[in-house]
Design a protein around this motif. Structure first.
Motif, PDB file in Angstrom:
ATOM      1  N   GLN A 193     -14.488  40.083 -31.199  1.00 44.84           N
ATOM      2  CA  GLN A 193     -13.803  38.804 -31.361  1.00 44.84           C
ATOM      3  C   GLN A 193     -14.732  37.632 -31.028  1.00 44.84           C
ATOM      4  O   GLN A 193     -14.736  36.609 -31.726  1.00 44.84           O
ATOM      5  N   LEU A 194     -15.537  37.792 -29.968  1.00 42.83           N
ATOM      6  CA  LEU A 194     -16.464  36.736 -29.588  1.00 42.83           C
ATOM      7  C   LEU A 194     -17.523  36.511 -30.666  1.00 42.83           C
ATOM      8  O   LEU A 194     -17.858  35.374 -30.996  1.00 42.83           O
ATOM      9  N   GLU A 195     -18.050  37.605 -31.214  1.00 43.36           N
ATOM     10  CA  GLU A 195     -19.061  37.475 -32.254  1.00 43.36           C
ATOM     11  C   GLU A 195     -18.499  36.760 -33.485  1.00 43.36           C
ATOM     12  O   GLU A 195     -19.155  35.898 -34.078  1.00 43.36           O
ATOM     13  N   GLY A 247     -10.814  53.456 -22.215  1.00 43.81           N
ATOM     14  CA  GLY A 247      -9.975  52.314 -22.552  1.00 43.81           C
ATOM     15  C   GLY A 247     -10.629  50.993 -22.170  1.00 43.81           C
ATOM     16  O   GLY A 247     -10.540  50.005 -22.904  1.00 43.81           O
ATOM     17  N   VAL A 248     -11.299  50.977 -21.013  1.00 42.46           N
ATOM     18  CA  VAL A 248     -12.013  49.768 -20.590  1.00 42.46           C
ATOM     19  C   VAL A 248     -13.122  49.442 -21.581  1.00 42.46           C
ATOM     20  O   VAL A 248     -13.312  48.283 -21.982  1.00 42.46           O
ATOM     21  N   SER A 249     -13.874  50.469 -22.003  1.00 43.81           N
ATOM     22  CA  SER A 249     -14.953  50.254 -22.974  1.00 43.81           C
ATOM     23  C   SER A 249     -14.406  49.780 -24.311  1.00 43.81           C
ATOM     24  O   SER A 249     -15.005  48.919 -24.970  1.00 43.81           O
ATOM     25  N   PHE A 250     -13.264  50.330 -24.716  1.00 46.32           N
ATOM     26  CA  PHE A 250     -12.662  49.916 -25.987  1.00 46.32           C
ATOM     27  C   PHE A 250     -12.211  48.463 -25.932  1.00 46.32           C
ATOM     28  O   PHE A 250     -12.416  47.701 -26.882  1.00 46.32           O
ATOM     29  N   ALA A 251     -11.609  48.073 -24.806  1.00 45.41           N
ATOM     30  CA  ALA A 251     -11.180  46.678 -24.659  1.00 45.41           C
ATOM     31  C   ALA A 251     -12.392  45.745 -24.692  1.00 45.41           C
ATOM     32  O   ALA A 251     -12.332  44.665 -25.292  1.00 45.41           O
ATOM     33  N   ARG A 252     -13.492  46.169 -24.066  1.00 43.21           N
ATOM     34  CA  ARG A 252     -14.696  45.346 -24.092  1.00 43.21           C
ATOM     35  C   ARG A 252     -15.261  45.249 -25.502  1.00 43.21           C
ATOM     36  O   ARG A 252     -15.737  44.188 -25.928  1.00 43.21           O
ATOM     37  N   LEU A 253     -15.202  46.351 -26.255  1.00 44.13           N
ATOM     38  CA  LEU A 253     -15.677  46.339 -27.636  1.00 44.13           C
ATOM     39  C   LEU A 253     -14.870  45.371 -28.489  1.00 44.13           C
ATOM     40  O   LEU A 253     -15.432  44.600 -29.277  1.00 44.13           O
ATOM     41  N   VAL A 254     -13.543  45.389 -28.331  1.00 36.96           N
ATOM     42  CA  VAL A 254     -12.687  44.470 -29.076  1.00 36.96           C
ATOM     43  C   VAL A 254     -13.005  43.026 -28.698  1.00 36.96           C
ATOM     44  O   VAL A 254     -13.106  42.141 -29.565  1.00 36.96           O
ATOM     45  N   ARG A 255     -13.188  42.792 -27.407  1.00 39.70           N
ATOM     46  CA  ARG A 255     -13.506  41.440 -26.931  1.00 39.70           C
ATOM     47  C   ARG A 255     -14.843  40.966 -27.502  1.00 39.70           C
ATOM     48  O   ARG A 255     -14.965  39.817 -27.954  1.00 39.70           O
ATOM     49  N   GLN A 256     -15.833  41.837 -27.499  1.00 40.67           N
ATOM     50  CA  GLN A 256     -17.145  41.461 -28.022  1.00 40.67           C
ATOM     51  C   GLN A 256     -17.086  41.161 -29.511  1.00 40.67           C
ATOM     52  O   GLN A 256     -17.713  40.213 -29.994  1.00 40.67           O
ATOM     53  N   ARG A 258     -18.290  31.772 -36.630  1.00 37.71           N
ATOM     54  CA  ARG A 258     -17.469  30.774 -37.306  1.00 37.71           C
ATOM     55  C   ARG A 258     -17.736  29.377 -36.743  1.00 37.71           C
ATOM     56  O   ARG A 258     -17.840  28.390 -37.475  1.00 37.71           O
ATOM     57  N   ALA A 259     -17.879  29.293 -35.413  1.00 37.69           N
ATOM     58  CA  ALA A 259     -18.121  27.997 -34.791  1.00 37.69           C
ATOM     59  C   ALA A 259     -19.471  27.420 -35.194  1.00 37.69           C
ATOM     60  O   ALA A 259     -19.590  26.232 -35.495  1.00 37.69           O
ATOM     61  N   LEU A 260     -20.484  28.272 -35.221  1.00 40.60           N
ATOM     62  CA  LEU A 260     -21.818  27.791 -35.582  1.00 40.60           C
ATOM     63  C   LEU A 260     -21.874  27.333 -37.037  1.00 40.60           C
ATOM     64  O   LEU A 260     -22.498  26.321 -37.364  1.00 40.60           O
ATOM     65  N   LEU A 261     -21.237  28.087 -37.920  1.00 43.39           N
ATOM     66  CA  LEU A 261     -21.316  27.774 -39.341  1.00 43.39           C
ATOM     67  C   LEU A 261     -20.472  26.571 -39.730  1.00 43.39           C
ATOM     68  O   LEU A 261     -20.880  25.763 -40.579  1.00 43.39           O
ATOM     69  N   ASN A 262     -19.300  26.431 -39.132  1.00 44.53           N
ATOM     70  CA  ASN A 262     -18.345  25.429 -39.601  1.00 44.53           C
ATOM     71  C   ASN A 262     -18.282  24.167 -38.760  1.00 44.53           C
ATOM     72  O   ASN A 262     -17.772  23.148 -39.228  1.00 44.53           O
ATOM     73  N   ARG A 263     -18.795  24.212 -37.531  1.00 44.83           N
ATOM     74  CA  ARG A 263     -18.562  23.083 -36.636  1.00 44.83           C
ATOM     75  C   ARG A 263     -19.835  22.481 -36.069  1.00 44.83           C
ATOM     76  O   ARG A 263     -19.782  21.739 -35.098  1.00 44.83           O
ATOM     77  N   THR A 264     -20.962  22.811 -36.631  1.00 46.50           N
ATOM     78  CA  THR A 264     -22.216  22.209 -36.167  1.00 46.50           C
ATOM     79  C   THR A 264     -22.959  21.594 -37.342  1.00 46.50           C
ATOM     80  O   THR A 264     -22.976  22.138 -38.443  1.00 46.50           O
ATOM     81  N   GLN A 309     -29.541  28.304 -43.700  1.00 44.29           N
ATOM     82  CA  GLN A 309     -28.918  29.409 -44.424  1.00 44.29           C
ATOM     83  C   GLN A 309     -28.981  30.644 -43.532  1.00 44.29           C
ATOM     84  O   GLN A 309     -30.067  31.147 -43.236  1.00 44.29           O
ATOM     85  N   LEU A 310     -27.821  31.104 -43.058  1.00 44.73           N
ATOM     86  CA  LEU A 310     -27.759  32.236 -42.140  1.00 44.73           C
ATOM     87  C   LEU A 310     -27.702  33.551 -42.919  1.00 44.73           C
ATOM     88  O   LEU A 310     -26.827  33.746 -43.749  1.00 44.73           O
ATOM     89  N   PHE A 311     -28.652  34.457 -42.607  1.00 48.47           N
ATOM     90  CA  PHE A 311     -28.684  35.758 -43.282  1.00 48.47           C
ATOM     91  C   PHE A 311     -27.972  36.834 -42.467  1.00 48.47           C
ATOM     92  O   PHE A 311     -27.173  37.601 -42.987  1.00 48.47           O
ATOM     93  N   ARG A 312     -28.266  36.897 -41.191  1.00 49.76           N
ATOM     94  CA  ARG A 312     -27.625  37.911 -40.353  1.00 49.76           C
ATOM     95  C   ARG A 312     -27.688  37.475 -38.889  1.00 49.76           C
ATOM     96  O   ARG A 312     -28.493  36.620 -38.517  1.00 49.76           O
ATOM     97  N   SER A 313     -26.845  38.070 -38.085  1.00 47.35           N
ATOM     98  CA  SER A 313     -26.839  37.802 -36.649  1.00 47.35           C
ATOM     99  C   SER A 313     -26.530  39.086 -35.906  1.00 47.35           C
ATOM    100  O   SER A 313     -25.843  39.970 -36.420  1.00 47.35           O
TER     101      SER A 313
END
Length: 331
Positions: free
Chosen positions: A249-251, A238-247, A256-262, A269-273
């Motif tokens: 969401q962060l990604e 469960g701890v690992s799953f919560a961390r996966l969800v958090r990661q 979104r922040a890099l593409l829309n607010r900088t 042109q961003l291909f992948r991250s």
């Protein structure tokens, strides 16, 4: 009006409860659980294929090892032996699983030492952080395996193909981690292996019970014990799953922040991250195409912006492909 689903289920249970069918299932499961030359050969072959696939970071090769799936057979035997109180069948299943696991560990450890790769690829790392999703896969696979055994219309090979992913590769990762003295890697793979082992055993028991091969009073104690052991693993999963969800969401928020607010990304042109969460701070690798070079100063400003937006620092690494205009010569 026809037979409803409940009636069909009750008929299924009564049909499967015939003494001769129960005896035949016990005999078949005991034969499948025997530690013989064929079983050892399949263990060696499956482990070698899986280990080489992990070392080469090839999912296609690992799938080849998944198809063999020798460990599933004695797991079904020990599950049914526990349900029926058949000490001989249960002991045979435990011995075959334990010795098969130890043999696979030794092979993977030896191959890891011989090859001596400095770093392992994503296929190895992916099996070092199990979550609740892996437990769900194991439960579903075990149920399919047990049902395929009691339902004559379904080929027995279906079960082996369905559950192979859950068994051999994690064992090989444990051995590879020990070969590099990477105990965190081995510990994560051990958790995945135990998750798969208990999940498959539990769902096999429930399926055999639902099929009418044992009574609830007889099955209650072994199922409860298996549930308790599985519940212990739910905490780290469960701890690992919560961390996966958090990661995840962060990604998403970072992208979104890099593409829309900088301003910088308006010229790129961003291909992948991809994000490496195993280092601190996490590293975000961005593959972009640009007309002008990306300067260290711009990267520093972007890292400061990301830290303000996300509430934690990230290391940004840009892989920049330059855009070059090429025209035909003028006539």
């Amino acid at each position: 009006m026809g037979i409803n689903i409940r009636d069909r289920f009750q008929n299924f249970r009564r049909k499967q409860r015939q003494p001769e069918q129960l005896q035949q299932l016990q005999v078949d499961l005991f034969k499948e659980s025997i530690l013989d030359v064929s079983y050892i050969t399949l263990i060696v072959g499956s482990c070698a294929i899986a280990t080489f696939g992990l070392l080469s970071n090839s999912s296609a090769v690992i799938i080849g090892a998944m198809i063999i799936a020798p460990l599933m057979l004695p797991i079904r035997g020990l599950a049914f032996g526990a349900l029926q109180g058949d000490i001989g069948l249960f002991r045979q299943g435990v011995i075959s699983v334990a010795l098969g696991t130890l043999l696979a560990l030794a092979i993977a450890f030896s191959l890891g030492l011989i090859v001596g790769l400095p770093d392992y690829g994503s296929e190895v790392l992916a099996r070092s952080e199990p979550t609740l999703l892996d437990l769900g896969i194991a439960v579903a696979a075990g149920a399919i395996s047990a049902y395929a055994k009691v339902e004559s219309k379904i080929s027995g090979s279906l079960a082996g193909t369905a559950i192979a992913v859950a068994l051999m590769p994690p064992i090989c990762v444990i051995g590879l981690g020990l070969a590099k003295a990477d105990f965190a890697l081995s510990l994560g793979a051990t958790l995945l292996y135990l998750t798969n082992l208990l999940g498959i055993t539990l769902s096999c028991m429930v399926t055999f019970l639902a099929a009418g091969y044992t009574s609830m009073s007889q099955a209650r104690r072994p199922i409860v014990w298996t549930l308790v052991l599985t519940a212990i693993l739910v905490i780290p999963l469960g701890v690992s799953f919560a961390r996966l969800v958090r990661q995840t969401q962060l990604e998403t928020s970072l992208r979104r922040a890099l593409l829309n607010r900088t301003v910088t990304f308006q010229r790129l042109q961003l291909f992948r991250s991809s994000t490496n969460w195993l280092v601190n701070p996490p590293e975000v690798r961005l593959s972009v195409r640009a007309n002008d070079p990306v300067t260290p100063r711009q990267v520093k400003l972007l890292e400061e912006f990301v830290e303000r937006e996300m509430g934690q620092p990230f290391t940004l690494i840009f892989e920049v492909g330059q855009v070059e205009e090429v025209k035909s010569s003028e006539p």
